[in-house]
Design a protein around this motif. Structure first.
Motif, mmCIF file in Angstrom:
data_model
loop_
_atom_site.group_PDB
_atom_site.id
_atom_site.type_symbol
_atom_site.label_atom_id
_atom_site.label_comp_id
_atom_site.label_asym_id
_atom_site.label_seq_id
_atom_site.Cartn_x
_atom_site.Cartn_y
_atom_site.Cartn_z
ATOM 1 N N ALA A 1 41.120 50.350 107.080
ATOM 2 C CA ALA A 1 41.663 49.722 106.213
ATOM 3 C C ALA A 1 42.642 51.168 105.212
ATOM 4 O O ALA A 1 43.489 51.460 104.917
ATOM 5 C CB ALA A 1 41.296 48.510 105.025
ATOM 6 N N LEU A 2 41.756 52.308 105.324
ATOM 7 C CA LEU A 2 41.682 53.644 104.626
ATOM 8 C C LEU A 2 40.959 54.351 105.223
ATOM 9 O O LEU A 2 39.437 55.442 105.284
ATOM 10 C CB LEU A 2 40.560 53.416 103.137
ATOM 11 N N THR B 1 40.437 47.759 99.294
ATOM 12 C CA THR B 1 40.486 49.075 99.839
ATOM 13 C C THR B 1 40.458 50.214 98.615
ATOM 14 O O THR B 1 39.958 50.985 99.251
ATOM 15 C CB THR B 1 42.561 49.486 99.986
#
Length: 351
Positions: free
Chosen positions: A194-195, A143
């Motif tokens: 994820a982000l 991340t």
């Protein structure tokens, strides 16, 4: 189809969900393929050796191998790869990695610049390792890498939000240099999950638009390298590199196939090029200024990418037509392309 629509398809949650589910049950062929690759190209300490390039190592090889190890549920190999990459190539001041290691050199890591494609795959592999094995440290690092990829490697060039090939050296006075093969859409999709950030969609949509606009030569092919003029966004072949569809650009149709974008011109052009019946052999490359082709045949790895694109265009299944052996792996890069083609076929539902 508008670039934004294509980008949305490339980053769709449904396809990404299917990929994550399949990552939990790797097929037998991939396990065999990964074991053959690992046994030939991975040093005991976890370094992937580029046998066709002075036995150097670089982040593309580390990232590809890390992802393949996760998919094969080979935790021991993943940890060796991860440990060596962190210890040897990690940069100071950000979460990216120096792109190359030269064994035997006085300074094996003599260029601190990163290579964005390698960073994308390392981050993706870390995120998958975090999910598969409950490795919170891998999730955190993946991340953090995603955050720095957005922070340091996205830039504006003319009308395009572009992915810089590295953090230094590609933004010139009046133009920016990009490498179309660094648009690894499946990795971008994984990092966006994820982000979450709207910047990922802008990056993917403009990447698709860039690939549609940057087609050269008789077959309308993407180049290995491309310049974008700041004043008006004009696209051209740079003078610093050979004007070819070659060993870099072969990954453009691979990554489009990986996310199922069968109707994109940057996939159709290579598929037509490789299957052109006027060729006496399947070419390894073509000169985009005069349509000349390589005097020698493409490697087995390029042949596997060509088979993958053809299967996607024909809406058929991609199947390994022979066991993996030494003849399929004449060198590191050819073997890596075969490995990636198998993963792409698995993720896109063609295997």
């Amino acid at each position: 189809m508008l670039p934004r629509r294509a980008a949305l398809l490339a980053m769709s949650g449904s396809m990404a969900g299917a990929s994550a589910a399949k990552a939990q049950s790797p097929d037998h062929f991939h396990r065999i393929q990964w074991a053959a690759f690992r046994n030939r190209f991975m040093a005991p300490e976890g370094r992937i050796i580029d046998t066709g390039n002075d036995h150097v190592s670089h982040t593309e090889g580390q990232g590809w191998a890390m992802l393949a190890a996760v998919r094969a549920d080979d935790r021991a190999s993943f940890e060796k790869l991860h440990r060596w990459t962190n210890r040897t190539l990690r940069r100071q001041g950000d979460e990216l990695f120096a792109w190359r290691f030269r064994p035997g050199a006085a300074r094996p890591v003599d260029d601190p610049n990163n290579a964005t494609d390698g960073d994308l795959f390392i981050a993706w592999a870390l995120l998958e390792a975090g999910r598969r094995w409950g490795r919170a440290d891998c999730t955190t690092q993946g991340t953090a890498m995603a955050r720095d990829i957005l922070r340091l490697l996205c830039a504006q060039a003319g009308p395009f939000t572009v992915l810089l090939p590295g953090s230094q050296g590609f933004q010139r006075t009046d133009h920016t240099v990009v490498n179309p093969s660094y648009y690894a859409f499946p990795a971008i999709r994984a990092l966006a999950m994820a982000l979450p950030d709207p910047a990922w969609l802008r990056l993917a949509a403009d990447g698709v638009a860039l690939l549609r606009a940057s087609r050269f030569g008789r077959w309308g092919l993407p180049p290995d390298w491309l310049t974008i003029r700041h004043a008006d966004g004009a696209l051209a072949l740079p003078g610093d590199w050979a004007p070819r569809f070659s060993y870099d650009a072969v990954r453009v149709p691979l990554y489009l196939a990986w996310v199922g974008l069968a109707d994109e011109p940057a996939l159709i052009g290579p598929a037509d090029f490789w299957s052109d019946r006027q060729h006496r052999h399947m070419p390894a490359w073509t000169d985009l200024t005069n349509d000349g082709i390589s005097p020698y045949a493409a490697s087995p790895g390029i042949t596997e990418v060509a088979r993958l694109t053809r299967a996607l265009r024909e809406r058929s299944r991609w199947l390994a037509d022979r066991p993996v052996g030494a003849l399929d792996m004449p060198n590191y890069y050819s073997a890596a392309l075969s490995l990636l083609a198998g993963l792409a076929a698995w993720d896109s539902g063609m295997a």
